[in-house]
Design an enzyme around this catalytic site. Structure first.
Site, PDB file in Angstrom:
ATOM      1  CB  VAL A  77      33.165  -1.844  68.974  1.00 49.56           C
ATOM      2  CG1 VAL A  77      32.078  -2.198  67.959  1.00 49.56           C
ATOM      3  CG2 VAL A  77      32.608  -1.913  70.393  1.00 49.56           C
ATOM      4  NE  ARG A 105      32.202  53.840  70.411  1.00 43.08           N
ATOM      5  CZ  ARG A 105      32.814  54.859  70.996  1.00 43.08           C
ATOM      6  NH1 ARG A 105      33.649  54.645  72.007  1.00 43.08           N
ATOM      7  NH2 ARG A 105      32.604  56.081  70.602  1.00 43.08           N
ATOM      8  CG  ASP A 136      36.471  14.893  69.313  1.00 39.85           C
ATOM      9  OD1 ASP A 136      35.706  15.782  69.710  1.00 39.85           O
ATOM     10  OD2 ASP A 136      37.641  14.742  69.740  1.00 39.85           O
ATOM     11  CB  CYS A 187      41.924  19.822  76.203  1.00 39.51           C
ATOM     12  SG  CYS A 187      40.504  19.494  75.148  1.00 39.51           S
ATOM     13  NE  ARG A 218      27.359   7.647  88.949  1.00 44.06           N
ATOM     14  CZ  ARG A 218      27.052   8.717  88.210  1.00 44.06           C
ATOM     15  NH1 ARG A 218      27.925   9.184  87.358  1.00 44.06           N
ATOM     16  NH2 ARG A 218      25.888   9.297  88.332  1.00 44.06           N
ATOM     17  CB  ALA A 223      30.637  12.018  73.555  1.00 40.91           C
TER      18      ALA A 223
END
Length: 465
Positions: free
Chosen positions: A91, A455, A296, A54, A81, A21
């Site tokens: 932190v 069904r 997470d 994972c 970048r 993330a």
């Protein structure tokens, strides 16, 4: 005076957490805003960034030959970048009132404050580690990070005995059981629940139980671990429950994870009942204009039940990061929610689920019909057609699809995606029966197993109405 005022037009984005993330958010923000407009500083306390947690069981089991295959983007690639990524830096405090974070360099111990205009919290989840005698002994391993995976592999290389005990039978537990079987270990799985895979209903979990035992894995259900015994050398030697003692040369903890939100809690940010951060649809932390959170460490909206859930999956984390990066970078994106889709395997058994289990539906006050059918992955006469079981829940009267669980061999797991799309679209089981799915004997029976279940469910709904 804001930080951007102090530095001219340039804003500073601070990201806490250098995995899916956090770095997706940083990368997307950088695509939208160049370094002359937006400075990006990211903190990661571990040794690796943008890696696939994972994939760790498959690396440990030997399917993935080397660790670096699990790294999507290195720290150097991020820095190229113009993202100031600071590794091995933790932190330790958030100060939303003054717009700053305190970080500690884990190598030198030096601490300093960094101010931000915009903050992304992507602190992930932490493994549940029960407070048991012996749980910190050498030979006891969690598998959350690449460092954890390497430590486990090092132990396996040093250990002369071949007995392994896995504590917990969720996704990580069953995947690690397979990895250890592949490594030539005799594996016992000790599980607190009545059947493995608590994300399934017990009747479907029983199918997993039988298959695991057929693969040589010893399943011990309804068992609570009370302590881990150590030998004269201090290493783990056994796992103890109320009823038995299981010898172990190595122990893997696969009990699950909880949101890592201790920093957020200390800073007074809003948390949900599962301990995860609460955000709006743009992934902005509720009540805080300049703070976003994803991955997470957050709770997400379950589109089927309408309630908040904690679902720690890399698929969600990457989407959260993209959405946060778009919003931080001046664009616009939202995260509507999830239906709770997950797929796994143990050896050649595929296990999939989406939507609600029976107990989830009961908890939110939904009444339903349930059906379970047996079918095959291909036309029954085609070579290598394998059996699969599909369970489906549909709401009484409306016939709205509520959930699907699938257990079977090759070709079973990814069929859950049909149900995931139907759930997201709010389809009824009657509508599903008309879906125009691909058919040829090598791929499916004439009626796909998911549609056979639809069904049968539609017939039950019609009979009940």
């Amino acid at each position: 005076m804001s930080m951007s005022d102090a530095r001219g037009a340039r804003e500073r984005l601070v990201v806490i957490g250098g995995d899916a993330a956090g770095m997706s958010a940083a990368s997307q923000a950088r695509r939208l805003r160049g370094p002359d407009e937006l400075e990006i500083v990211a903190f990661e306390r571990g040794h690796f960034t943008s890696f696939s947690a994972c994939g760790i069981p498959y690396w440990v089991g030997g399917d993935v030959p080397e660790r670096d295959r699990l790294i999507a983007r290195t720290a150097e690639e991020h820095r190229a970048r113009d993202i100031d990524l600071r590794m091995r830096t933790e932190v330790t405090e958030l100060d939303p009132g003054r717009g700053r974070v305190r970080a500690r360099d884990l190598e030198s111990g030096a601490e300093s404050w960094t101010s931000y205009d915009k903050l992304v919290i992507a602190t992930g989840a932490r493994p549940v580690r029960p407070r048991l005698p012996g749980v910190d002994a050498p030979g006891v391993h969690g598998v959350q990070t690449l460092d954890d995976g390497q430590a486990l592999l090092d132990t396996l290389a040093r250990t002369r005995g071949r007995r392994a005990v896995v504590v917990g039978a969720g996704y990580i537990g069953v995947e690690m059981a397979e990895a250890l079987i592949n490594r030539g270990y005799r594996v016992t799985v000790v599980n607190r629940g009545s059947e493995p895979m608590a994300t399934l209903d017990p009747d479907m979990g029983r199918l997993v139980h039988r298959a695991m035992e057929g693969m040589g894995i010893t399943m011990v259900n309804d068992a609570e671990v009370t302590e881990l015994l150590t030998g004269d050398d201090g290493r783990v030697r056994a796992v103890v429950t109320a009823d038995a003692e299981y010898p172990a040369d190595v122990v893997v903890l696969g009990i699950g994870v909880r949101p890592e939100t201790s920093l957020a809690r200390a800073a007074g940010l809003p948390l949900g009942e599962h301990g995860g951060l609460l955000t709006d649809r743009s992934m902005r932390v509720r009540g805080h204009e300049n703070i976003w959170a994803g991955g997470d460490c957050v709770e997400v909206l379950d589109l089927v039940s309408g309630q908040q859930r904690h679902i720690p999956l890399g698929t969600h984390a990457n989407k959260h990061g993209q959405i946060i990066g778009a919003n931080v970078g001046g664009g616009y994106a939202t995260f509507p929610g999830v239906v709770g889709t997950a797929v796994s395997k143990v050896c050649d058994l595929e296990i999939a689920r989406t939507g609600l289990r029976e107990k989830d539906a009961h908890r939110v006050g939904l009444r339903f019909e349930k059906v379970t059918i047996e079918s095959t992955s291909r036309a029954g006469y085609y070579p290598d057609a394998s059996a699969m079981t599909v369970k489906m829940l549909a709401e009484l009267r409306t016939g709205r699809l509520l959930g699907v669980q699938i257990v079977g061999r090759e070709g079973a797991g990814k069929r859950v995606d049909i149900a995931a799309v139907a759930l997201t679209a709010g389809m009824t089981v009657e509508q599903m029966t008309a879906l125009d799915l691909g058919y040829a004997p090598p791929f499916s029976p004439v009626w796909d197993p998911v549609l056979v279940a639809a069904r049968k469910a539609a017939s039950r709904i019609r009979a009940g109405s």
